[in-house]
Design a protein around this motif. Structure first.
Motif, short mmCIF file in Angstrom:
data_model
loop_
_atom_site.label_atom_id
_atom_site.label_comp_id
_atom_site.label_asym_id
_atom_site.label_seq_id
_atom_site.Cartn_x
_atom_site.Cartn_y
_atom_site.Cartn_z
N CYS A 222 0.70 -1.13 -0.14
CA CYS A 222 -0.09 -0.14 0.04
C CYS A 222 0.76 1.17 0.00
N VAL A 224 0.92 5.49 0.09
CA VAL A 224 0.05 6.62 0.42
C VAL A 224 0.99 7.73 0.23
N GLU A 248 -1.73 -1.07 -4.10
CA GLU A 248 -2.62 -0.10 -4.36
C GLU A 248 -1.90 1.27 -4.03
N HIS A 250 -2.81 5.30 -2.64
CA HIS A 250 -3.92 6.19 -2.38
C HIS A 250 -3.32 7.69 -2.51
N LEU A 252 -3.71 11.32 -1.99
CA LEU A 252 -4.40 12.29 -1.12
C LEU A 252 -4.17 13.69 -1.51
N ILE A 269 -6.37 4.25 6.71
CA ILE A 269 -5.89 3.79 5.30
C ILE A 269 -4.95 2.79 5.70
#
Length: 290
Positions: A222, A224, A248, A250, A252, A269
């Motif tokens: 993951c 971010v 994946e 994310h 922001l 998250i």
């Protein structure tokens, strides 16, 4: 420049504000890296009994000039969901031993490996996961890649928060936090607000196969990253996402490098991803009885 410095320091502090620590334990310097003792703190779920219970453990890795206290909020969040964590100071950071001028990517990877090896000796630990922010994200990715074929040490999943792979490009260009130097002939050290970034760090960073090593890891990842990150541009997080086989990302919109704008949202998250990834193996999804 002062703004950038403030953001960088926040990268090590954002998760340590406004929370009460869960049950913790710390045994001082019984973990050692290349530069000496590594200071750490373990957080476990409420009412956890290490003599009868088992649970997953997450290694929390802070960024450049950060320290373990900066990951406290995430430790609290994970503990509330039945997941233990160990946050530690890299060499020459916080309460760990060592000279900052001798800190390198390799020394930090070795520190993280030493912490992991210690964690694997704890009888109550089931699966292991990595979380790293900024330079800590780079270290988390590198170590996971190195451990891809090691079934005993390989992490179950990895989270990279604003991973600072830009440090390699900066070393090649000869810049660091507004300081310029000859990249072909780096000085003994570069003064970064009183911290001496050493010659060995620069030379190693110029050649370190960061993405090539990291993407060897085939587990769940993951990423971010904030759109307003001006220290580590979003493109670096996106490149990680492109290279991993099972990741994946994310993105922001309102976050900078500190990821402090919506701290609760970022914690959700990260913790949700970890718990969902660990849940793939039901017996290790939460704290369980032996």
């Amino acid at each position: 420049m002062r703004k950038f410095f403030t953001l960088l320091m926040l990268s090590g502090l954002v998760f340590g504000l406004g929370s009460c620590a869960p049950k913790t334990q710390s045994d001082g310097f019984d973990i050692h890296g290349p530069q000496g003792g590594i200071s750490y703190q373990i957080s476990v779920p409420k009412d956890f009994n290490p003599d009868t219970d088992k649970c997953p453990m997450v290694l929390l890795m802070h960024g450049f000039m950060g320290q373990k206290e900066g990951m406290t909020d995430l430790a609290v969040k994970l503990a509330s969901q039945g997941v233990a964590s160990i946050r530690f100071d890299f060499d020459a950071h916080g309460e760990s031993e060592g000279d900052f001028v001798n800190m390198t990517l390799s020394s930090e990877v070795s520190d993280a490996r030493a912490v992991l090896e210690y964690v694997k000796t704890l009888p109550y630990v089931s699966d292991v996961a990595f979380v790293g922010h900024s330079q800590g994200g780079v270290i988390a990715g590198l170590l996971a890649g190195e451990l891809e074929k090691d079934e005993n040490l390989r992490p179950k999943c990895v989270v990279l928060m604003a991973p600072a792979a830009v440090l390699k490009d900066d070393a090649i260009k000869g810049v660091c936090m507004g300081n310029e130097y000859d990249p072909q002939n780096p000085p003994e050290y570069v003064d970064i607000f009183g911290h001496h970034l050493g010659h060995d760090f620069i030379v190693e960073a110029q050649k370190y196969p960061i993405y090539e090593t990291s993407c060897q890891y085939t587990g769940k990842v993951c990423i971010v990253h904030g759109v307003k990150d001006f220290i580590v541009p979003l493109s670096y997080g996106q490149k990680y996402d492109e290279l991993y086989s099972d990741s994946e990302i994310h993105v922001l919109e309102n976050e900078d490098h500190s990821l402090a704008g919506d701290r609760v949202g970022v914690l959700d998250i990260v913790s949700d991803f970890i718990c969902e990834s660990l849940r793939a193996d039901d017996k290790n999804a939460t704290m369980i009885k032996k």
